[in-house]
Design an enzyme around this catalytic site. Structure first.
Site, PDB file in Angstrom:
ATOM      1  CG  HIS A  94     -34.942   2.555  23.702  1.00 47.00           C
ATOM      2  ND1 HIS A  94     -33.982   3.341  23.114  1.00 47.00           N
ATOM      3  CD2 HIS A  94     -34.461   2.249  24.937  1.00 47.00           C
ATOM      4  CE1 HIS A  94     -32.969   3.516  23.961  1.00 47.00           C
ATOM      5  NE2 HIS A  94     -33.244   2.861  25.081  1.00 47.00           N
ATOM      6  CG  HIS A  96     -32.532  -1.107  28.358  1.00 45.99           C
ATOM      7  ND1 HIS A  96     -31.374  -1.214  27.621  1.00 45.99           N
ATOM      8  CD2 HIS A  96     -33.007   0.155  28.153  1.00 45.99           C
ATOM      9  CE1 HIS A  96     -31.148  -0.048  27.020  1.00 45.99           C
ATOM     10  NE2 HIS A  96     -32.123   0.790  27.316  1.00 45.99           N
ATOM     11  CE  LYS A 222     -28.855   2.615  22.617  1.00 47.69           C
ATOM     12  NZ  LYS A 222     -29.180   2.132  23.945  1.00 47.69           N
ATOM     13  CG  HIS A 263     -27.684   7.007  24.127  1.00 45.05           C
ATOM     14  ND1 HIS A 263     -28.485   6.926  25.245  1.00 45.05           N
ATOM     15  CD2 HIS A 263     -26.813   8.017  24.351  1.00 45.05           C
ATOM     16  CE1 HIS A 263     -28.109   7.858  26.110  1.00 45.05           C
ATOM     17  NE2 HIS A 263     -27.098   8.528  25.601  1.00 45.05           N
ATOM     18  CG  HIS A 283     -32.551   8.600  24.525  1.00 42.96           C
ATOM     19  ND1 HIS A 283     -33.460   7.935  25.327  1.00 42.96           N
ATOM     20  CD2 HIS A 283     -31.420   7.844  24.542  1.00 42.96           C
ATOM     21  CE1 HIS A 283     -32.886   6.836  25.818  1.00 42.96           C
ATOM     22  NE2 HIS A 283     -31.651   6.756  25.341  1.00 42.96           N
ATOM     23  CG  ASP A 355     -34.552   3.974  28.104  1.00 42.40           C
ATOM     24  OD1 ASP A 355     -34.035   2.843  28.006  1.00 42.40           O
ATOM     25  OD2 ASP A 355     -33.875   5.003  28.334  1.00 42.40           O
TER      26      ASP A 355
END
Ligand SMILES: [Zn+2]
Length: 446
Positions: A94, A96, A222, A263, A283, A355
């Site tokens: 996970h 970005h 996603k 998510h 999460h 994340d």
């Protein structure tokens, strides 16, 4: 003697194929490298084997054996990690890569062009690789930054991890992936006719957006099945999308041979996603006992980002993080860690995901400490970031362990990560696909 025989046999085969007078074939024989591993954790079980040798041929591992039984020919290329612990390259499911952890001020929704994210992605890819993460799943960026980044890295144009690329997270109107609470006159859109390949309402629109993303080369879908923390005007606990919409997305992804990640913070959003056949819950902050049981039943992976709470409630304040985001994080951060412990205890499948981009890229390994603090053994936490992560990505045949046939994605640390998992915060050696990208351990600094 062996070498002479080998040379003779090469000459013989060249002669036999009538090529003896020709210049050498265009492709030279793949380079062979011998990695001496003082201690080897191969990413699969609990065991650590001492004094091992990994033979790398080209971009893949040819063999793994005890040093005593693996003679190293004179003049061979040797990487001496005999005083280090050697592990498979780490995997973060996970990230970005296009996101910066100093961009919390909402003004950047309007100031930044997508090029800003692309520049960040180039830098973050390198930082992530040098931190020992040789594969990442990127789960949300501007269309189609992660795809381009993946391709540029695969071409060898820029250094970075293997990228399993998604498009933008697919969101309901007004949901976690939308730009909320501004005037209806506000427009920030590169592809207005496609609602930026990210907003879809109803089964038909969801199918269309998944197909459109596939058209541009994403590896994974996603979707956003609940509200979020770092978005305005929505609640992390509230489900977004119906089970039917989520199922349409999962079916489209699976028909195309892709995995799909959802998510979901809230208990109901998590259950909706599991019921719909989603492959991983991202999460999973407010997962309850029923949700954990369902995840086990369906074999759904949980990817729980239990480090970044520290950063959101700490440093992010320096970057004008909106008070609304802080309040939402306070409401779920501690619960997420407690629920992680419950899920570990229950034996749910877990893969490592942080994340990254919410906190600075390169600090990914800081999450291991929390995974151990909240109930995993160090070996379990490392498996979450190696063999289990590879399983979630559907790439076990190529990555996630140190075994013959796999890509030579190999890292090393000087301290023992099985005694103190924080050793992984200081990765000193990184090889990806047989190429060394970082080496502060052997004295042959690169
Ligand atoms: Zn995320």
């Amino acid at each position: 003697m062996k070498r002479i025989l080998a040379a003779v046999s090469v000459l013989f085969s060249l002669a036999a194929s009538g090529l003896a007078q020709q210049p050498p074939a265009e492709k030279p024989a793949p380079k062979v490298t011998y990695i001496q591993a003082g201690r080897l954790f191969d990413g699969t079980g609990d065991a650590v084997r001492e004094k091992m040798v990994i033979v790398v041929e080209g971009e893949r591992i040819q063999s793994v054996g005890a040093a005593a039984e693996t003679p190293i020919p004179a003049g061979a290329t040797v990487i001496d990690l005999s005083r280090a612990t050697v592990l498979p390259g780490l995997i973060d499911c996970h990230t970005h890569l296009g996101a910066r952890a100093d961009r919390y001020d909402p003004i950047y929704d309007f100031k930044d062009t997508p090029f800003q994210s692309a520049f960040a992605g180039v830098l973050n890819a390198r930082t992530t690789l040098e931190a020992g993460f040789t594969t990442v799943r990127d789960v949300g960026s501007a269309p189609f930054l992660a795809v381009d980044l993946r391709n540029s890295i695969n071409e060898g144009f820029i250094p970075g991890p293997r990228v399993v690329a998604s498009g933008p997270g697919i969101s309901i109107t007004g949901g976690h992936g939308d730009l909320n609470n501004y005037s209806p006159q506000t427009r920030v859109s590169m592809f207005p006719e496609e609602r930026d390949y990210g907003i879809a309402d109803g089964v038909d629109q969801v199918r269309h957006v998944v197909r459109a993303q596939l058209k541009y080369g994403v590896d994974v879908i996603k979707i956003l099945a609940s509200g979020g923390v770092l978005s305005k005007g929505d609640s992390p606990g509230a489900p977004q999308y119906t089970v039917e919409e989520l199922k349409a997305a999962a079916d489209e992804a699976h028909m195309a041979g892709r995995k799909i990640a959802a998510h979901a913070h809230g208990a109901q959003g998590i259950k909706n996603a599991i019921t719909a056949g989603i492959d991983s819950i991202e999460h999973a902050s407010l997962i309850d006992d029923e949700g954990i049981r369902m995840a086990k039943e369906h074999g759904t992976y949980l990817v729980m980002d239990i480090y970044n709470d520290d950063y959101i409630l700490g440093k992010a304040r320096d970057f004008h993080i909106p008070e609304e985001f802080i309040e939402k994080e306070k409401a779920i951060g501690r619960l997420q860690r407690e629920n992680f412990a419950k899920a570990v205890q229950a034996g749910a499948k877990m893969a490592f995901g942080t994340d990254a981009g919410v906190y600075p890229h390169g600090d990914n390994a800081r999450q291991f400490f929390y995974m151990v603090k909240y109930g995993m053994t160090p070996a379990q936490a490392i498996r979450a970031a190696t063999s289990n992560a590879a399983d979630l990505l559907g790439r076990s045949q190529n990555i996630g362990s140190i075994a013959p046939g796999k890509y030579a994605d190999v890292i090393a640390v000087s301290a023992d990560p099985l005694a103190d998992v924080r050793a992984l915060e200081k990765v000193g050696f990184v090889m990806k696909g047989g190429v060394v990208y970082k080496d502060t351990l052997t004295g042959k600094s690169k």
